[in-house]
Design an enzyme around this catalytic site. Structure first.
Site, PDB file in Angstrom:
ATOM      1  N   HIS A 127     100.612  69.794   6.421  1.00  0.00           N
ATOM      2  CA  HIS A 127     100.661  69.747   7.883  1.00  0.00           C
ATOM      3  C   HIS A 127     101.508  68.579   8.371  1.00  0.00           C
ATOM      4  CE1 HIS A 127      98.268  72.817   9.798  1.00  0.00           C
ATOM      5  NE2 HIS A 127      97.220  72.604   9.017  1.00  0.00           N
ATOM      6  N   HIS A 139      96.931  71.194   1.527  1.00  0.00           N
ATOM      7  CA  HIS A 139      97.007  71.860   2.831  1.00  0.00           C
ATOM      8  C   HIS A 139      97.177  70.846   3.954  1.00  0.00           C
ATOM      9  CE1 HIS A 139      95.628  75.274   5.594  1.00  0.00           C
ATOM     10  NE2 HIS A 139      95.614  74.210   6.381  1.00  0.00           N
ATOM     11  N   GLU A 140      96.361  69.801   3.945  1.00  0.00           N
ATOM     12  CA  GLU A 140      96.417  68.818   5.027  1.00  0.00           C
ATOM     13  C   GLU A 140      97.676  67.964   4.957  1.00  0.00           C
ATOM     14  OE1 GLU A 140      94.534  69.224   7.458  1.00  0.00           O
ATOM     15  OE2 GLU A 140      93.236  70.638   6.424  1.00  0.00           O
ATOM     16  N   CYS A 194      93.202  78.346   8.490  1.00  0.00           N
ATOM     17  CA  CYS A 194      93.649  77.152   9.195  1.00  0.00           C
ATOM     18  C   CYS A 194      93.064  77.150  10.596  1.00  0.00           C
ATOM     19  CB  CYS A 194      95.171  77.109   9.255  1.00  0.00           C
ATOM     20  SG  CYS A 194      95.841  75.640  10.061  1.00  0.00           S
TER      21      CYS A 194
END
Length: 243
Positions: A199, A195-196, A153
């Protein structure tokens, strides 16, 4: 085949040699004008450059981002997305969420040239992902297959760890033109999407990783840089989903 520190794309973002930090505006759900002011300020300050990347520990990475609902006009939105893309590519990375540059709004950019060997591409199902921006994205697992691979990251440079994730997802998002998309992703592309999007919920990959797999980038490159982390899982004794 080994890959260099500079081009290690272990999940969604290359693990950079260094990353700048930026202090966010604070905890809580900011009103619309705060989001507008934050975006406008970043665009004006970094019109031809890149934005500082927020590091893990900053509260902006731990709050749920606000939905984008027109806080800025189309021109500023286009400039903000362009800034996010420049920042992502300069890092270098393959994904960047708005909270990572200090703005808690549900926007992310993704792009993966997949510059890896054929062996790695086949093992990780990692193939080029053309640039696109997601606004207010969500995803649901598609099927029951799961895979575990090392991720990194941009907000936590110098470390990497294995995250077991669904192999395929069904994603829903709006593009900058206002078009709603329902699109499937699989393999490494699905990993980037997850993953994004995570966030934007205040979740960082370290929340989901196999803790015994956590490694510095240097140690990963020296000891565990395999197409599939089977050897690392056996030696370090962590769970690895490959089915």
């Amino acid at each position: 085949m080994s890959i260099t520190r500079r081009t290690l794309l272990a999940g969604t973002a290359a693990l950079p040699l260094a990353a700048a930090t930026q202090t966010a505006s604070g905890v809580g759900r900011p009103p619309m004008n705060d989001i507008k002011d934050q975006i406008t300020k970043l665009v004006e300050e970094h019109r031809d450059g890149v934005a500082p990347i927020v590091s893990l520990g900053d509260p902006v990475l731990r709050q749920a981002a606000e939905p984008f609902d027109g806080q800025v006009d189309d021109k500023v939105l286009t400039e903000f997305i362009a800034l996010m893309r420049r920042t992502m590519l300069a890092a270098p990375g393959v994904g960047l969420a708005a909270p990572q540059i200090g703005v808690p709004v549900r926007i992310a950019v993704l792009e993966d040239p997949a510059t890896v060997s054929e062996e790695v591409a086949e093992a990780r199902h990692r193939y080029p992902l053309e640039f696109f921006a997601t606004i207010n994205p969500s995803y649901q697992p598609h099927g029951h297959k799961r895979r575990g691979f090392y991720e990194g990251c941009l907000s936590m440079p110098g470390y990497t760890g294995v995250v077991n994730r669904p192999y395929a997802v069904a994603a829903t998002y709006t593009d900058p033109d206002g078009t709603l998309h329902h699109k499937p992703f699989e393999g490494w592309q699905a990993r980037i999407v997850q993953h994004e999007t995570d966030h934007l919920h205040g979740t960082v990959y370290v929340d989901k990783l196999e803790t015994r797999s956590l490694s510095t980038t240097d140690n990963y490159l020296e000891h565990w840089n395999d197409p599939i982390p089977t050897r690392a899982a056996q030696t370090l004794r962590f769970r690895l989903d490959q089915g």
